[in-house]
Design an enzyme around this catalytic site. Structure first.
Site, mmCIF file in Angstrom:
data_model
loop_
_atom_site.group_PDB
_atom_site.id
_atom_site.type_symbol
_atom_site.label_atom_id
_atom_site.label_comp_id
_atom_site.label_asym_id
_atom_site.label_seq_id
_atom_site.Cartn_x
_atom_site.Cartn_y
_atom_site.Cartn_z
ATOM 1 C CD GLN A 47 38.998 32.738 37.081
ATOM 2 O OE1 GLN A 47 39.391 33.592 36.300
ATOM 3 N NE2 GLN A 47 39.798 32.176 37.966
ATOM 4 C CG HIS A 67 27.228 21.577 34.612
ATOM 5 N ND1 HIS A 67 26.442 22.467 33.931
ATOM 6 C CD2 HIS A 67 27.533 22.168 35.795
ATOM 7 C CE1 HIS A 67 26.286 23.565 34.658
ATOM 8 N NE2 HIS A 67 26.942 23.401 35.794
ATOM 9 C CG ASP A 80 26.539 25.615 38.170
ATOM 10 O OD1 ASP A 80 27.223 25.694 37.121
ATOM 11 O OD2 ASP A 80 25.902 24.594 38.502
ATOM 12 N NE ARG A 105 42.692 41.566 31.777
ATOM 13 C CZ ARG A 105 43.130 40.310 31.962
ATOM 14 N NH1 ARG A 105 43.669 39.935 33.103
ATOM 15 N NH2 ARG A 105 43.040 39.432 30.980
ATOM 16 C CG HIS A 150 39.567 35.398 31.503
ATOM 17 N ND1 HIS A 150 40.275 36.458 32.029
ATOM 18 C CD2 HIS A 150 40.074 34.294 32.098
ATOM 19 C CE1 HIS A 150 41.157 36.010 32.907
ATOM 20 N NE2 HIS A 150 41.056 34.695 32.971
ATOM 21 C CG ASN A 194 43.414 36.077 30.592
ATOM 22 O OD1 ASN A 194 44.143 36.977 30.988
ATOM 23 N ND2 ASN A 194 43.389 34.881 31.168
ATOM 24 C CD GLU A 403 45.099 37.354 35.153
ATOM 25 O OE1 GLU A 403 45.638 36.356 35.692
ATOM 26 O OE2 GLU A 403 44.208 37.256 34.299
#
Ligand SMILES: *[C@@H]1O[C@H](CO)[C@@H](O)[C@H](O)[C@H]1NC(C)=O
Ligand SMILES: *[C@@H]1O[C@H](CO)[C@@H](O)[C@H](O)[C@H]1NC(C)=O
Ligand SMILES: *[C@@H]1O[C@H](CO)[C@@H](O)[C@H](O)[C@H]1NC(C)=O
Ligand SMILES: *[C@@H]1O[C@H](CO)[C@@H](O)[C@H](O)[C@H]1NC(C)=O
Length: 500
Positions: A47, A67, A80, A105, A150, A194, A403
């Site tokens: 992310q 993609h 990307d 984290r 993750h 995660n 989170e």
């Protein structure tokens, strides 16, 4: 796999006790958090990092997913470049310092270190990136909390069947062992996976990579492998690393609170059933006294499978060996939480599917404030109820909230985000002070705006704004940083009173 199966339980109990003694020796009252309560902020590699093809990184399932099917992403975007944290990690550390957190984290991109997923090739550029990030954090006294997985599985391993292949547990164990070796002297907080329930979504629908559509089968199978992979990583730590490195290992589970829509026994049962299918699926095998999947889940999926004319249950079984091996493999309870639903009994979802197995219909109260994310309604009291449920269901483990966060469209005057955190933190304090829950930390998702998976850049969770049109990906403080940094620094909620 040679260890005595009860080691994990014993060690976990020890850690539970010591962690909590440290925290509870300082009383919290008048809006104060316990003296050594930990505040943090979080991100995930895919992310924020970008650099998707730099320095020998292998492709992962999100590279391939975005993609090959940009149309499956709301704005046809990808990670990307994202926040380009691959080049900007020093800037990120400055933001964290500004927010006054004690913990960062972040996750490691498996394919950046092992381009083929296995140990055939180790890329040192990848290792250097994370060594530099960890050193930069340590320099300003921020503890790294590292998530190993993750969601960005090396594509080379997906080509072998991904989490549907039980051998993945050993690939993960080898990867985890390498991370402990490389970083374990500097990293004391480890998260294996995660939100494994979300990982399993990748084997249910095209909402997430790898987009394999096998509802009610693929998700249960993937979960089974993930639980084994997690336990193997935990036991490797116990056997080879714990005595020297003295860190803590857990798995981050996410859950909504599911509130019965009425006080009828049917709705109360629907809530309990929903909680077992949502959180108990992974939590019961690890945190319950008996281990294994929740008995209710076992019974329902077995019954449904028989009714569908199947010879075997769609929910795989653990042998006695595996039940013991998985039980107790967490040193604290890592929990992600965002929102709540009202539930009643009823049929939802196709046959077969986990949704249908659960037999719960969920609704939202139209009076609950919205966010930019369809699924995220603001319901602070649900947080307290969830924490209480974890306490009573799993014998009051120390809980680290890994989170909690709110999405909007990127406003700098993010008053709705301030309202969200202030009120969720107030409920967390009630859970500690009035319900006796052992909450030891709280992590904001996220330190900055980033690539929100299938929602692309259309939903923003950051307390810092990122300009995605700027090649430098400049970061800018939002109003929430002013408020949260005061709360985090003084460990007092009242400090934010003027703002809400
Ligand atoms: C909270 O504040 C009140 C009034 O200032 C004080 O009497 C009380 O002792 C405080 N409680 C705690 C737990 O600090
Ligand atoms: C990496 O991908 C970008 C497109 O995102 C491309 O322009 C660039 O040439 C690629 N670099 C390498 C080293 O393959
Ligand atoms: C990492 O991969 C890159 C690109 O393939 C390569 O140039 C570099 O030598 C690799 N680094 C190491 C130390 O393996
Ligand atoms: C974002 O960056 C672009 C390109 O540098 C710039 O033109 C634009 O003004 C920036 N936007 C904001 C809100 O700062």
């Amino acid at each position: 796999m040679k260890s005595a199966p009860c080691t994990g339980t014993f060690v976990a109990a020890l850690y539970f006790a010591t962690l909590w003694n440290v925290v509870s020796s300082y009383s919290s009252g008048n809006g104060s958090f316990p003296y050594n309560f930990l505040f943090g902020a979080a991100t995930a590699s895919y992310q924020v990092e970008g650099g998707w093809n730099l320095s020998g990184k292998g492709e992962n399932i999100w590279d391939v997913f975005t993609h090959t099917h940009p149309e499956w992403i709301a704005d046809h975007s990808s990670g990307d470049i994202a926040c380009d944290s691959y080049h900007n990690y020093k800037k990120d550390v400055k933001l964290l310092k500004k927010l006054q957190v004690q913990v960062y984290r972040f996750s490691i991109s498996w394919a950046r270190i092992l381009p083929n997923g296995d140990l055939s090739l180790i890329n040192h550029s990848g290792i250097t990136y994370y060594k530099n990030l960890i050193a930069a954090l340590r320099e300003v006294h921020i503890e790294p909390m590292v998530t190993m997985y993750h969601w960005d599985l090396p594509q080379a391993l997906e080509d072998k069947g991904g989490w549907l292949n039980t051998q993945m547990a050993d690939y993960f164990k080898n990867y985890a062992s390498l991370l402990f070796t490389l970083f374990g002297d500097q990293v004391k907080w480890w998260i294996t996976f995660n939100e494994p329930t979300e990982v399993c979504t990748g084997y249910v629908s095209r909402d997430a990579a790898p987009g394999v559509v096998l509802p009610g089968v693929g998700d249960y199978k993937a979960a089974h492998t993930i639980l084994q992979a997690h336990a193997k990583a935990y036991h490797v730590y116990d056997q080879k690393f714990r005595s020297k490195q003295k860190g803590r290992v857990s798995i981050t589970l996410s859950s909504r609170w599911l509130e019965p829509i009425s006080e009828s026994s049917e709705d109360i049962e629907a809530s309990e059933r929903g909680m077992q299918f949502e959180l108990g699926w992974f939590a019961h095998p690890i945190y319950s006294k008996s281990g294994d999947y929740p008995p209710l889940m076992r019974k329902i999926v077995d019954e449904h499978s028989r009714a569908e004319g199947l010879k075997y249950s769609r929910l795989p079984s653990f042998s006695g060996y595996w039940i013991k091996y998985i039980r107790g493999t967490a040193d604290f309870f890592a929990l992600n939480h965002y929102t709540t639903r009202l539930v009643t009994s009823g049929e939802e979802g196709e046959i077969p599917s986990k949704e249908h197995d659960t037999g719960v219909i969920s609704k939202v109260d139209p009076s609950w404030p919205s966010s930019a994310s369809k699924w995220l309604k603001v319901v602070p009291w649900g947080f307290r109820k969830l924490l209480k449920w974890v306490k009573s269901e799993y014998r009051n483990p120390p809980v680290f909230v890994t989170e909690n966060g709110f999405s909007d469209h990127g406003e700098l005057e993010d008053n709705d985000r301030i309202y969200y955190h202030k009120n969720y933190l107030a409920e967390l304090l009630k859970a500690i002070n009035e319900d006796g829950c052992k909450v030891i930390g709280y992590t904001v998702w996220s330190i900055m705006d980033n690539f929100e998976w299938e929602r692309g850049y259309t939903e923003k969770f950051g307390v810092f704004h990122v300009n995605f049109s700027d090649p430098a990906r400049s970061r800018q403080q939002k109003k929430s940083v002013e408020v949260l940094s005061k709360i985090f620094h003084l460990k007092k909620l009242d400090e934010a009173d003027n703002f809400v």
